[in-house]
Motif scaffolding. Sequence first.
Motif, PDB file in Angstrom:
ATOM      1  N   ARG A  94       0.806  -1.085  -0.064  1.00  0.00           N
ATOM      2  CA  ARG A  94       0.050  -0.014   0.093  1.00  0.00           C
ATOM      3  C   ARG A  94       0.902   1.272  -0.079  1.00  0.00           C
ATOM      4  O   ARG A  94       0.440   2.201  -0.662  1.00  0.00           O
ATOM      5  CB  ARG A  94      -0.922  -0.067   1.250  1.00  0.00           C
ATOM      6  CG  ARG A  94      -1.970   1.182   1.095  1.00  0.00           C
ATOM      7  CD  ARG A  94      -1.761   2.380   1.697  1.00  0.00           C
ATOM      8  NE  ARG A  94      -2.759   3.431   1.574  1.00  0.00           N
ATOM      9  CZ  ARG A  94      -3.632   3.771   2.547  1.00  0.00           C
ATOM     10  NH1 ARG A  94      -3.399   3.211   3.769  1.00  0.00           N
ATOM     11  NH2 ARG A  94      -4.537   4.813   2.240  1.00  0.00           N
ATOM     12  N   TYR A  95       1.928   1.358   0.786  1.00  0.00           N
ATOM     13  CA  TYR A  95       2.620   2.390   0.862  1.00  0.00           C
ATOM     14  C   TYR A  95       3.588   2.791  -0.347  1.00  0.00           C
ATOM     15  O   TYR A  95       3.785   3.721  -0.892  1.00  0.00           O
ATOM     16  CB  TYR A  95       3.626   2.443   2.070  1.00  0.00           C
ATOM     17  CG  TYR A  95       2.832   2.904   3.464  1.00  0.00           C
ATOM     18  CD1 TYR A  95       1.940   4.054   3.505  1.00  0.00           C
ATOM     19  CD2 TYR A  95       3.297   2.479   4.465  1.00  0.00           C
ATOM     20  CE1 TYR A  95       1.468   4.038   4.589  1.00  0.00           C
ATOM     21  CE2 TYR A  95       2.630   2.834   5.775  1.00  0.00           C
ATOM     22  CZ  TYR A  95       1.653   3.719   5.733  1.00  0.00           C
ATOM     23  OH  TYR A  95       1.156   3.953   7.119  1.00  0.00           O
ATOM     24  N   THR A 258      18.607   4.468 -11.617  1.00  0.00           N
ATOM     25  CA  THR A 258      17.118   3.986 -11.176  1.00  0.00           C
ATOM     26  C   THR A 258      17.539   3.412  -9.592  1.00  0.00           C
ATOM     27  O   THR A 258      16.911   3.317  -8.783  1.00  0.00           O
ATOM     28  CB  THR A 258      16.803   2.435 -11.841  1.00  0.00           C
ATOM     29  OG1 THR A 258      16.463   3.136 -13.173  1.00  0.00           O
ATOM     30  CG2 THR A 258      15.730   1.962 -11.390  1.00  0.00           C
ATOM     31  N   ALA A 259      18.777   2.789  -9.647  1.00  0.00           N
ATOM     32  CA  ALA A 259      19.330   2.338  -8.208  1.00  0.00           C
ATOM     33  C   ALA A 259      19.395   3.538  -7.220  1.00  0.00           C
ATOM     34  O   ALA A 259      18.814   3.244  -5.886  1.00  0.00           O
ATOM     35  CB  ALA A 259      20.766   1.738  -8.409  1.00  0.00           C
ATOM     36  N   VAL A 260      19.808   4.783  -7.623  1.00  0.00           N
ATOM     37  CA  VAL A 260      19.696   5.787  -6.660  1.00  0.00           C
ATOM     38  C   VAL A 260      18.399   6.231  -6.320  1.00  0.00           C
ATOM     39  O   VAL A 260      17.990   6.269  -5.049  1.00  0.00           O
ATOM     40  CB  VAL A 260      20.657   6.866  -7.228  1.00  0.00           C
ATOM     41  CG1 VAL A 260      20.265   8.336  -6.355  1.00  0.00           C
ATOM     42  CG2 VAL A 260      22.025   6.521  -7.328  1.00  0.00           C
ATOM     43  N   PHE A 261      17.648   6.133  -7.313  1.00  0.00           N
ATOM     44  CA  PHE A 261      16.164   6.456  -7.161  1.00  0.00           C
ATOM     45  C   PHE A 261      15.446   5.703  -6.081  1.00  0.00           C
ATOM     46  O   PHE A 261      14.644   6.033  -5.117  1.00  0.00           O
ATOM     47  CB  PHE A 261      15.337   6.582  -8.490  1.00  0.00           C
ATOM     48  CG  PHE A 261      14.054   7.121  -8.290  1.00  0.00           C
ATOM     49  CD1 PHE A 261      13.507   8.175  -8.043  1.00  0.00           C
ATOM     50  CD2 PHE A 261      12.946   6.313  -8.420  1.00  0.00           C
ATOM     51  CE1 PHE A 261      12.265   8.654  -7.965  1.00  0.00           C
ATOM     52  CE2 PHE A 261      11.488   6.363  -8.323  1.00  0.00           C
ATOM     53  CZ  PHE A 261      11.269   7.692  -8.242  1.00  0.00           C
ATOM     54  N   VAL A 262      15.410   4.311  -6.250  1.00  0.00           N
ATOM     55  CA  VAL A 262      15.153   3.270  -5.565  1.00  0.00           C
ATOM     56  C   VAL A 262      15.312   3.451  -4.294  1.00  0.00           C
ATOM     57  O   VAL A 262      14.604   3.276  -3.053  1.00  0.00           O
ATOM     58  CB  VAL A 262      15.188   1.839  -6.187  1.00  0.00           C
ATOM     59  CG1 VAL A 262      14.819   1.013  -5.113  1.00  0.00           C
ATOM     60  CG2 VAL A 262      14.535   1.664  -7.549  1.00  0.00           C
ATOM     61  N   ALA A 266      12.820   4.056  -1.072  1.00  0.00           N
ATOM     62  CA  ALA A 266      12.630   3.105  -0.020  1.00  0.00           C
ATOM     63  C   ALA A 266      12.891   3.765   1.330  1.00  0.00           C
ATOM     64  O   ALA A 266      12.123   3.523   2.110  1.00  0.00           O
ATOM     65  CB  ALA A 266      13.914   2.074  -0.098  1.00  0.00           C
ATOM     66  N   PHE A 267      13.737   4.692   1.296  1.00  0.00           N
ATOM     67  CA  PHE A 267      13.703   5.732   2.469  1.00  0.00           C
ATOM     68  C   PHE A 267      12.493   6.314   2.859  1.00  0.00           C
ATOM     69  O   PHE A 267      12.125   6.379   4.058  1.00  0.00           O
ATOM     70  CB  PHE A 267      14.994   6.840   2.307  1.00  0.00           C
ATOM     71  CG  PHE A 267      15.131   7.478   3.612  1.00  0.00           C
ATOM     72  CD1 PHE A 267      15.794   7.296   4.565  1.00  0.00           C
ATOM     73  CD2 PHE A 267      14.498   8.763   3.750  1.00  0.00           C
ATOM     74  CE1 PHE A 267      16.038   8.124   5.775  1.00  0.00           C
ATOM     75  CE2 PHE A 267      14.725   9.623   4.847  1.00  0.00           C
ATOM     76  CZ  PHE A 267      15.430   9.451   5.856  1.00  0.00           C
ATOM     77  N   VAL A 268      11.806   6.975   1.755  1.00  0.00           N
ATOM     78  CA  VAL A 268      10.483   7.477   2.299  1.00  0.00           C
ATOM     79  C   VAL A 268       9.463   6.534   2.714  1.00  0.00           C
ATOM     80  O   VAL A 268       8.577   6.704   3.565  1.00  0.00           O
ATOM     81  CB  VAL A 268      10.156   8.112   0.964  1.00  0.00           C
ATOM     82  CG1 VAL A 268       8.601   8.811   1.271  1.00  0.00           C
ATOM     83  CG2 VAL A 268      10.861   9.292   0.607  1.00  0.00           C
ATOM     84  N   VAL A 269       9.414   5.344   1.991  1.00  0.00           N
ATOM     85  CA  VAL A 269       8.358   4.432   2.273  1.00  0.00           C
ATOM     86  C   VAL A 269       8.608   3.686   3.678  1.00  0.00           C
ATOM     87  O   VAL A 269       7.742   3.637   4.560  1.00  0.00           O
ATOM     88  CB  VAL A 269       8.736   3.206   1.140  1.00  0.00           C
ATOM     89  CG1 VAL A 269       7.733   2.053   1.576  1.00  0.00           C
ATOM     90  CG2 VAL A 269       7.988   3.615  -0.276  1.00  0.00           C
ATOM     91  N   PHE A 270       9.944   3.494   4.107  1.00  0.00           N
ATOM     92  CA  PHE A 270      10.164   2.914   5.265  1.00  0.00           C
ATOM     93  C   PHE A 270      10.061   3.966   6.580  1.00  0.00           C
ATOM     94  O   PHE A 270       9.623   3.508   7.795  1.00  0.00           O
ATOM     95  CB  PHE A 270      11.429   2.014   5.412  1.00  0.00           C
ATOM     96  CG  PHE A 270      11.317   0.902   4.581  1.00  0.00           C
ATOM     97  CD1 PHE A 270      10.701  -0.176   5.156  1.00  0.00           C
ATOM     98  CD2 PHE A 270      11.955   0.822   3.292  1.00  0.00           C
ATOM     99  CE1 PHE A 270      10.520  -1.341   4.396  1.00  0.00           C
ATOM    100  CE2 PHE A 270      11.853  -0.566   2.605  1.00  0.00           C
ATOM    101  CZ  PHE A 270      11.205  -1.489   2.917  1.00  0.00           C
ATOM    102  N   PHE A 271      10.462   5.073   6.281  1.00  0.00           N
ATOM    103  CA  PHE A 271      10.531   6.198   7.335  1.00  0.00           C
ATOM    104  C   PHE A 271       9.670   7.241   7.268  1.00  0.00           C
ATOM    105  O   PHE A 271       9.398   7.901   8.074  1.00  0.00           O
ATOM    106  CB  PHE A 271      12.170   6.588   7.323  1.00  0.00           C
ATOM    107  CG  PHE A 271      13.083   5.605   7.559  1.00  0.00           C
ATOM    108  CD1 PHE A 271      13.438   5.190   9.057  1.00  0.00           C
ATOM    109  CD2 PHE A 271      13.619   5.097   6.639  1.00  0.00           C
ATOM    110  CE1 PHE A 271      14.399   3.962   9.299  1.00  0.00           C
ATOM    111  CE2 PHE A 271      14.965   4.040   6.682  1.00  0.00           C
ATOM    112  CZ  PHE A 271      14.939   3.603   8.166  1.00  0.00           C
ATOM    113  N   ALA A 272       9.295   7.603   6.268  1.00  0.00           N
ATOM    114  CA  ALA A 272       8.176   8.669   6.045  1.00  0.00           C
ATOM    115  C   ALA A 272       7.107   8.493   5.140  1.00  0.00           C
ATOM    116  O   ALA A 272       6.895   9.369   4.102  1.00  0.00           O
ATOM    117  CB  ALA A 272       9.287  10.085   5.911  1.00  0.00           C
ATOM    118  N   PRO A 273       6.520   7.531   4.890  1.00  0.00           N
ATOM    119  CA  PRO A 273       5.655   7.218   4.072  1.00  0.00           C
ATOM    120  C   PRO A 273       4.379   8.279   3.807  1.00  0.00           C
ATOM    121  O   PRO A 273       3.942   8.270   2.398  1.00  0.00           O
ATOM    122  CB  PRO A 273       4.879   6.017   4.512  1.00  0.00           C
ATOM    123  CG  PRO A 273       5.043   5.758   5.749  1.00  0.00           C
ATOM    124  CD  PRO A 273       6.323   6.416   6.384  1.00  0.00           C
TER     125      PRO A 273
END
Length: 432
Positions: A94-95, A258-262, A266-273
Amino acid sequence: MPLTYVRVHPKNRLLAWIEDRLPWLTFLSAHTSGYYVAKNLDVWYYFGVLALVVLVNQLLTGIFLAMHFRPTAADAFASVEYIMREVPWGWLIRYLHSTGASLFFVVVYIHMFRSLMYGSYKRPRELVWLLGSLIFVVLMAEAFMGYVLPWGQMSFWGAKVIVSLFSAIPVVGDDLTRWIMGDYLPGDATINRFFALHVIALPLVLLLLVTVHILALHEVGSSNPDGVEIADTRGEDGNPVDGVPFHPYYTVDDLFSTAVFVLFAAFVVFFAPTFGGAFLEPENFRPANPLVTPGHIKPVWYFTPYYAMLRVIPGKLAGIAVMSSAILAVFLLPWLDRGTVRSVRYRGLGYRIALALFAMSFVLLGAVGAGVSATLIPRLFGAAADVTWIENAFGRFWTAVYFGYFLFTWIYTRFGLERTRPVPARVTFGTD
């Protein structure tokens, strides 16, 4: 530049049999190793590929969400909670989807701004720009309908406010509003229609437009920071001397970006969704209640610049006309800009200033639409300040600046007022 089609002959007998009847390897080769791109593409060009990466994320996560979502007013909110709490890794899916929606607009807005910087909408790429603008409109519709589906407070009231705008259309407005909602208020019919459009119809249209957009781009060739055509200078082998095959040179480059963007995503999804309420508002974690109106109804951040125009222009119909014109003006840009120089590197000072003001107007209108001014104005002008009057004046000024960019560009280039710098015959690797 035109694609180089060289027939591929696989050694594998099965692949060779398929290739003789469906030359898909030849097609892939023409659009990768046979497609030449300028050597001097900079970081701004990463965002086209990143938009494709986010699109794939949205499609895949959307499929898994649709497996558990129930498109009814009674069950929609509970089904989202079920996904978040009971489905294994459902919270992550979902996030990924909700954060992906915001990141989609981040990369698309930057991608469009890069086109303005380097004149990627100019001849012979007008059709590429028009297709991209259509993708943007479909993406806005897709995002709005997806935002309604969780059926939280902001979802319900956002649907009511936005769909009710159609009632301002003379003669057919009221009937059109009821037809879209399927009822007098958003309910089961509304969420069912939006679910069907969000999950089936609009993704198909979006995929079709993206495919045609890429094919059209590969037919005329990508632009570059200098705004010169690499196909005009060819070597003895017939290939551009200032170009390299897209594969492997830029595919490796794109994999790194793409790797840098992912990692960032991932940081946003896991720490500040929720990103401080910008990606997911606190009100939308409450079930929809038609009897309780939220204190501040506002759309998600990527709609706020256009919502600000709607708010500050007096009269519903006038506000809709201005908001619609703001999107329509983007389609007309290839014909409004009569300048012969593409890249901002070599364009006149007036255009550079106008482009900077245009970007500033978009950001500040977004702040007005998000209600940031309601907090800042009392601090800047005192508690007794008339927030509404100052906010409206501020919003109208920057709305005028937004449209002024298109008018200025037409006058500036139509009547030969622009004083440009000499454009190099071949690509360069400087920053200015």
